[in-house]
Design a protein around this motif. Structure first.
Motif, PDB file in Angstrom:
ATOM      1  N   ASP A   1       0.836  -1.191   0.000  1.00  0.00           N
ATOM      2  CA  ASP A   1       0.000   0.000   0.000  1.00  0.00           C
ATOM      3  C   ASP A   1       0.875   1.247   0.000  1.00  0.00           C
ATOM      4  OD1 ASP A   1      -2.069   1.807   0.187  1.00  0.00           O
ATOM      5  OD2 ASP A   1      -2.338   1.530   2.353  1.00  0.00           O
ATOM      6  N   LEU A   2       0.739   2.080  -1.047  1.00  0.00           N
ATOM      7  CA  LEU A   2       1.501   3.324  -1.113  1.00  0.00           C
ATOM      8  C   LEU A   2       0.821   4.452  -0.349  1.00  0.00           C
ATOM      9  CD1 LEU A   2       2.506   1.619  -3.671  1.00  0.00           C
ATOM     10  CD2 LEU A   2       3.219   3.822  -4.585  1.00  0.00           C
ATOM     11  N   GLY A   3      -0.405   4.233   0.106  1.00  0.00           N
ATOM     12  CA  GLY A   3      -1.101   5.234   0.902  1.00  0.00           C
ATOM     13  C   GLY A   3      -0.725   5.130   2.372  1.00  0.00           C
ATOM     14  N   ALA A   4      -1.384   5.942   3.191  1.00  0.00           N
ATOM     15  CA  ALA A   4      -1.034   6.028   4.610  1.00  0.00           C
ATOM     16  C   ALA A   4      -1.867   5.117   5.501  1.00  0.00           C
ATOM     17  CB  ALA A   4      -1.198   7.469   5.086  1.00  0.00           C
ATOM     18  N   ASP A   5      -2.836   4.402   4.933  1.00  0.00           N
ATOM     19  CA  ASP A   5      -3.850   3.716   5.732  1.00  0.00           C
ATOM     20  C   ASP A   5      -3.301   2.813   6.832  1.00  0.00           C
ATOM     21  OD1 ASP A   5      -5.084   4.785   3.433  1.00  0.00           O
ATOM     22  OD2 ASP A   5      -6.732   3.350   3.592  1.00  0.00           O
ATOM     23  N   PHE A   6      -2.189   2.133   6.562  1.00  0.00           N
ATOM     24  CA  PHE A   6      -1.703   1.115   7.492  1.00  0.00           C
ATOM     25  C   PHE A   6      -0.325   1.427   8.085  1.00  0.00           C
ATOM     26  CE2 PHE A   6      -4.547  -0.979   4.440  1.00  0.00           C
ATOM     27  CZ  PHE A   6      -5.466  -1.577   5.297  1.00  0.00           C
ATOM     28  N   ARG A   7       0.130   2.676   7.992  1.00  0.00           N
ATOM     29  CA  ARG A   7       1.480   3.009   8.465  1.00  0.00           C
ATOM     30  C   ARG A   7       1.567   3.200   9.978  1.00  0.00           C
ATOM     31  NH1 ARG A   7       2.305   7.830   4.119  1.00  0.00           N
ATOM     32  NH2 ARG A   7       2.469   6.563   2.222  1.00  0.00           N
ATOM     33  N   LEU A   8       0.560   3.804  10.566  1.00  0.00           N
ATOM     34  CA  LEU A   8       0.646   4.221  11.963  1.00  0.00           C
ATOM     35  C   LEU A   8       0.185   3.113  12.917  1.00  0.00           C
ATOM     36  CD1 LEU A   8      -0.690   7.886  11.740  1.00  0.00           C
ATOM     37  CD2 LEU A   8       1.680   7.083  11.698  1.00  0.00           C
ATOM     38  N   ARG A   9       0.888   3.014  14.042  1.00  0.00           N
ATOM     39  CA  ARG A   9       0.497   2.054  15.069  1.00  0.00           C
ATOM     40  C   ARG A   9      -0.550   2.629  16.011  1.00  0.00           C
ATOM     41  NH1 ARG A   9       6.269   0.809  14.956  1.00  0.00           N
ATOM     42  NH2 ARG A   9       6.629   2.290  16.658  1.00  0.00           N
ATOM     43  N   ASP A  10      -0.512   3.927  16.232  1.00  0.00           N
ATOM     44  CA  ASP A  10      -1.397   4.595  17.184  1.00  0.00           C
ATOM     45  C   ASP A  10      -2.662   5.080  16.470  1.00  0.00           C
ATOM     46  OD1 ASP A  10      -2.666   6.410  18.932  1.00  0.00           O
ATOM     47  OD2 ASP A  10      -0.763   6.950  19.893  1.00  0.00           O
ATOM     48  N   ALA A  11      -3.792   4.464  16.797  1.00  0.00           N
ATOM     49  CA  ALA A  11      -5.051   4.811  16.137  1.00  0.00           C
ATOM     50  C   ALA A  11      -5.447   6.259  16.399  1.00  0.00           C
ATOM     51  CB  ALA A  11      -6.163   3.875  16.612  1.00  0.00           C
ATOM     52  N   SER A  12      -5.121   6.784  17.570  1.00  0.00           N
ATOM     53  CA  SER A  12      -5.496   8.165  17.876  1.00  0.00           C
ATOM     54  C   SER A  12      -4.743   9.158  16.993  1.00  0.00           C
ATOM     55  CB  SER A  12      -5.229   8.476  19.357  1.00  0.00           C
ATOM     56  OG  SER A  12      -3.834   8.466  19.651  1.00  0.00           O
TER      57      SER A  12
ATOM     58  N   ARG B   1      -6.239  11.957  14.458  1.00  0.00           N
ATOM     59  CA  ARG B   1      -5.818  13.355  14.618  1.00  0.00           C
ATOM     60  C   ARG B   1      -5.310  13.952  13.315  1.00  0.00           C
ATOM     61  NH1 ARG B   1      -0.985  15.335  18.720  1.00  0.00           N
ATOM     62  NH2 ARG B   1      -1.178  17.589  18.339  1.00  0.00           N
ATOM     63  N   TYR B   2      -4.519  13.188  12.556  1.00  0.00           N
ATOM     64  CA  TYR B   2      -3.871  13.740  11.363  1.00  0.00           C
ATOM     65  C   TYR B   2      -4.622  13.459  10.067  1.00  0.00           C
ATOM     66  CZ  TYR B   2       0.318  15.221  13.866  1.00  0.00           C
ATOM     67  OH  TYR B   2       1.189  15.872  14.703  1.00  0.00           O
ATOM     68  N   TYR B   3      -5.373  12.351  10.023  1.00  0.00           N
ATOM     69  CA  TYR B   3      -6.065  11.989   8.785  1.00  0.00           C
ATOM     70  C   TYR B   3      -7.586  12.016   8.922  1.00  0.00           C
ATOM     71  CZ  TYR B   3      -1.532  10.330   7.063  1.00  0.00           C
ATOM     72  OH  TYR B   3      -0.222  10.245   6.660  1.00  0.00           O
ATOM     73  N   GLY B   4      -8.071  11.746  10.111  1.00  0.00           N
ATOM     74  CA  GLY B   4      -9.506  11.685  10.336  1.00  0.00           C
ATOM     75  C   GLY B   4     -10.080  10.321  10.014  1.00  0.00           C
ATOM     76  N   GLY B   5     -11.226  10.002  10.606  1.00  0.00           N
ATOM     77  CA  GLY B   5     -11.864   8.717  10.338  1.00  0.00           C
ATOM     78  C   GLY B   5     -11.320   7.596  11.194  1.00  0.00           C
ATOM     79  N   GLU B   6     -11.772   6.394  10.869  1.00  0.00           N
ATOM     80  CA  GLU B   6     -11.412   5.208  11.645  1.00  0.00           C
ATOM     81  C   GLU B   6     -10.089   4.628  11.164  1.00  0.00           C
ATOM     82  OE1 GLU B   6     -13.293   0.805  12.783  1.00  0.00           O
ATOM     83  OE2 GLU B   6     -14.491   2.299  11.697  1.00  0.00           O
ATOM     84  N   HIS B   7      -9.249   4.224  12.120  1.00  0.00           N
ATOM     85  CA  HIS B   7      -7.960   3.616  11.813  1.00  0.00           C
ATOM     86  C   HIS B   7      -8.165   2.189  11.303  1.00  0.00           C
ATOM     87  CE1 HIS B   7      -3.899   1.907  13.252  1.00  0.00           C
ATOM     88  NE2 HIS B   7      -3.656   2.705  12.227  1.00  0.00           N
TER      89      HIS B   7
ATOM     90  N   PRO C   1       3.779  12.146  12.595  1.00  0.00           N
ATOM     91  CA  PRO C   1       3.722  10.973  13.478  1.00  0.00           C
ATOM     92  C   PRO C   1       4.404   9.739  12.886  1.00  0.00           C
ATOM     93  CG  PRO C   1       1.567  11.438  12.524  1.00  0.00           C
ATOM     94  CD  PRO C   1       2.436  12.616  12.214  1.00  0.00           C
ATOM     95  N   GLU C   2       4.359   9.605  11.581  1.00  0.00           N
ATOM     96  CA  GLU C   2       5.047   8.479  10.931  1.00  0.00           C
ATOM     97  C   GLU C   2       6.557   8.592  11.112  1.00  0.00           C
ATOM     98  OE1 GLU C   2       5.810   6.763   6.401  1.00  0.00           O
ATOM     99  OE2 GLU C   2       4.179   8.200   6.744  1.00  0.00           O
ATOM    100  N   ILE C   3       7.096   9.796  10.945  1.00  0.00           N
ATOM    101  CA  ILE C   3       8.540  10.005  11.110  1.00  0.00           C
ATOM    102  C   ILE C   3       8.957   9.746  12.548  1.00  0.00           C
ATOM    103  CG2 ILE C   3      10.392  11.726  10.985  1.00  0.00           C
ATOM    104  CD1 ILE C   3       8.626  13.089   8.749  1.00  0.00           C
ATOM    105  N   LYS C   4       8.180  10.239  13.500  1.00  0.00           N
ATOM    106  CA  LYS C   4       8.503  10.008  14.909  1.00  0.00           C
ATOM    107  C   LYS C   4       8.465   8.513  15.233  1.00  0.00           C
ATOM    108  CE  LYS C   4       6.728  12.829  17.967  1.00  0.00           C
ATOM    109  NZ  LYS C   4       5.698  13.625  18.700  1.00  0.00           N
TER     110      LYS C   4
END
Length: 332
Positions: free
Chosen positions: A95-106, A110-116, A208-211
């Motif tokens: 996936d080249l999008g951001a949908d599955f990159r972050l571990r923290d759902a909150s 905060r940054y994208y909106g909607g459900e993780h 948040p992805e970089i951090k």
């Protein structure tokens, strides 16, 4: 027999670059490419640089990917999860999008909106342990373009204790293709040419992805839109803690095929990485402030998107990760 490959979202800039790379890949067989509003159009009508690629864009629906061993999702953020959920478990997906990159759902909210949607293996092979994790995964989340540029510059320094993870400042300039292909007034030639303009100041979604990828605990980022079609140049600074930053980066990437610490005194520039899957780095210590400065350059459509996705896919299917990818840029 080669690996059967399909691309969802093939009408965009990253999708077009994927088609170009896959078409020249010795082990990938491009069997399907889909789009939304451009469905039914020949690929060459949407991407003139791919004239000679005899393929018609299909509709982005599960049936379009029947028989594919590997699917690349080059869809807008937030649109990959629904399609990925409908693909068979045995199909490998990048996936080249951001949908599955972050571990923290909150943070997603905060940054994208909607459900993780959840978390997949992170697709940056140069991070410690990630190469093996990617090779063992059927689902991989490709990095963001800014995230790749900055993480490659910063992660080894934090890991080695060379910089303070609580004091990181980034100013990064990106070409217009990073904003996608949709028509926007701010991306008109008359608006962009002869001008630099900051955007999403203090609230860019890649922070948040970089951090998460680097271990930074505080990061201030100012993105800048530059009057060029592709490329990212990031200047990363942080409070120095000890080890020589250039030596740390040189040791970290000594055996990496796509990350190059340039000779001392030579600084990265975007043109040198255009069309390649390489990242160029240089580091020094500011003689006045004592802060570490790292400059990082890559092609946002190459190592920042499609090139990285192919590198990841190579690992997923058991190929050398350099297969079908160029280390060298195109000039002038």
């Amino acid at each position: 027999m080669g690996c059967s490959v399909a691309v969802a979202g093939a009408s965009g800039y990253a999708g077009g670059e994927l088609l170009r790379l896959i078409s020249g890949h010795p082990e990938f067989e491009l069997t399907a490419a889909t789009a939304h509003s451009q469905a039914g159009q020949p690929v060459a009508a949407v991407h003139p640089q791919l004239t000679g690629l005899d393929l018609v864009l299909g509709r982005t629906e599960p049936a379009s990917f029947d028989g594919a061993d590997l699917v690349f999702l080059a869809l807008p953020h937030g649109q990959s999860a629904a399609l990925a959920a409908q693909l068979p478990a045995g199909v490998k997906v990048v996936d080249l999008g951001a949908d599955f990159r972050l571990r923290d759902a909150s943070l997603w909210t905060r940054y994208y909106g909607g459900e993780h949607a959840g978390t997949w293996t992170y697709g940056l092979p140069e991070l410690p342990g990630q190469r093996a994790a990617i090779a063992a995964s059927d689902r991989v989340a490709n990095t963001g373009c800014y995230a790749a540029t900055i993480t490659l510059a910063l992660a080894p320094l934090i890991a080695a204790g060379a910089v303070d993870p609580a004091d990181v400042v980034v100013v990064a300039a990106s070409g217009t293709s990073g904003a996608g292909r949709s028509a926007k007034v701010s991306l008109l030639a008359s608006e962009v040419m002869g001008s630099l303009s900051p955007y999403k100041v203090g609230a860019h979604q890649h922070v948040p992805e970089i951090k998460q990828a680097t271990g930074a605990t505080s990061l201030s980022m100012t993105p800048v839109l530059a009057p060029m079609p592709r490329g990212i140049l990031a200047t990363v600074t942080a409070r120095a803690l000890g080890p020589d930053p250039r030596e740390v980066l040189s040791a970290a990437y000594a055996d990496e095929p796509f990350v190059h610490v340039l000779p001392e005194g030579v600084w990265p520039h975007t043109a040198a990485t255009a069309g390649s899957n390489s990242c160029h780095l240089q580091a020094t210590v500011d003689i006045d402030s004592g802060r570490v400065i790292v400059v990082s350059a890559l092609d946002n459509l190459g190592k920042g998107a499609a090139g990285q996705a192919v590198q990841v896919a190579n690992l997923m299917v058991g190929l050398p990760e350099t297969t079908g990818l160029s280390v060298f840029g195109v000039a002038p």
